[in-house]
Design a protein around this motif. Structure first.
Motif, short mmCIF file in Angstrom:
data_model
loop_
_atom_site.label_atom_id
_atom_site.label_comp_id
_atom_site.label_asym_id
_atom_site.label_seq_id
_atom_site.Cartn_x
_atom_site.Cartn_y
_atom_site.Cartn_z
N UNK B 1 120.24 63.99 123.68
CA UNK B 1 118.94 63.29 123.51
C UNK B 1 118.60 62.53 124.80
N UNK B 2 117.41 62.69 125.26
CA UNK B 2 117.10 62.17 126.58
C UNK B 2 115.78 61.41 126.62
N UNK B 3 115.39 60.86 125.47
CA UNK B 3 114.13 60.13 125.38
C UNK B 3 114.29 58.68 125.83
N UNK B 4 113.26 58.13 126.43
CA UNK B 4 113.28 56.71 126.76
C UNK B 4 112.42 56.00 125.72
N UNK B 5 113.08 55.21 124.90
CA UNK B 5 112.34 54.47 123.88
C UNK B 5 112.71 53.00 123.92
N UNK B 6 111.89 52.23 123.30
CA UNK B 6 112.08 50.80 123.18
C UNK B 6 113.31 50.47 122.35
N UNK B 7 113.78 49.23 122.44
CA UNK B 7 114.86 48.76 121.58
C UNK B 7 114.30 47.64 120.70
N UNK B 28 120.15 45.15 118.53
CA UNK B 28 118.95 45.99 118.66
C UNK B 28 119.15 47.32 117.94
N UNK B 30 118.58 51.19 118.30
CA UNK B 30 118.36 52.21 119.34
C UNK B 30 117.46 53.33 118.81
N UNK B 31 116.98 54.17 119.71
CA UNK B 31 116.12 55.29 119.29
C UNK B 31 116.77 56.19 118.21
N UNK B 32 118.11 56.27 118.19
CA UNK B 32 118.77 57.11 117.18
C UNK B 32 119.05 56.32 115.89
#
Lengths: 180, 180
Positions: B1-7, B28, B30-32
């Motif tokens: 997984x290589x997405x940049x998302x907020x925490x 926090x 995480x995206x997952x």
């Protein structure tokens, strides 16, 4: 009074021991014999890598940084693990974050990021003879890889769009001392 | 997984509130959707000043830094006080640490020193039309003022004798973006 003298530690109190950092409050004796408290963050140190790839572009990592509640563009970097040499950390982080392997690394410089309150040191390496591969990010690490020609990178620094100290320092030192 | 998302912040726990820094542990998402702890040092921010004096030398401050148990050569710098603008901090710290007054300051750049664990930002200014005067250091501040031609400063960076990130960054950015 304008003398530069050492600070003698009178007392040291560990107040936090975490996963990445620990925090201690040292009481020190100043040159004028007065006591003063120093708040100190202990960090294992880190490495950062200048990677110019097969397209002659600098590779940058975009990631969310909770401490500043924003995304940053940074060169590949990571913490030194227990008993790991900075050189090995650099090879490992390069592979994990970008997928690139380097046949060797050249040391560029080292610096303290926040010596007023932290002991973190960052060692910067230049990746040589790189070969593209598959990135293998740590669990819980969400990063995006980008690449730009060096002129664009300089423009991004000038415009304040790259604002991570290690990244700015490493790139400008690379251009000043290495590329010339 | 290589997405940049907020925490997303689930919980925030302040564990230390000090004179210079405070420390909090944020939980926090995480995206997952997994949870993770972030150790965060909060700092009020600081300024640093490039001062080229009447001898065409760069002014540096030598001081003991307890966090790294060593002396460092740094450009004049200091913490932003409550309700103070970075510009005013820069004028004040310049006067306190070096005795120089500047008729005006030009903003060079800003950067985060350790975004992996701290929110400290440093704003760098260039002092203009400086006039020499008497330094007025804070109580408990023991510093020595030195000055070097820019070629010597570059050599000191190259040899690893200047190893403070804000100092290296500010000087190289000054040479890259301002002097050209």
């Amino acid at each position: 009074m304008n003398l530069v003298e050492n600070e003698k530690t009178i007392k040291s109190e560990k107040i936090y021991e975490g996963k990445v950092i620990s925090v201690k409050i040292d009481t020190v004796e100043l040159p004028d014999k007065k006591y003063c408290k120093r708040e100190i963050v202990e960090h294992p140190g880190a490495v950062a890598v200048i990677l110019v790839n097969e397209n002659n572009n600098l590779v940058l990592i975009k990631q969310y940084r909770k401490a500043i509640e924003d995304y940053l563009l940074e060169i590949p970097a990571g913490k030194i693990e227990l008993k790991e040499s900075p050189y090995d950390t650099a090879l490992r982080e390069l592979k994990e974050e970008t997928g690139y392997t380097a046949s060797s690394l050249t040391k560029l410089l080292s610096f303290y990021t926040s010596p007023g309150f932290a002991n973190e040191i960052i060692h910067v390496f230049i990746a040589k003879d790189v070969i593209k591969g598959e990135a293998t990010p740590d669990i819980g690490e969400f990063v995006e890889m980008l690449e730009f020609p060096m002129e664009t990178v300089l423009q991004l620094i000038k415009e304040g769009k790259i604002k991570d100290a290690k990244t700015v320092t490493a790139i400008l030192a690379y251009l000043q001392f290495y590329e010339k």
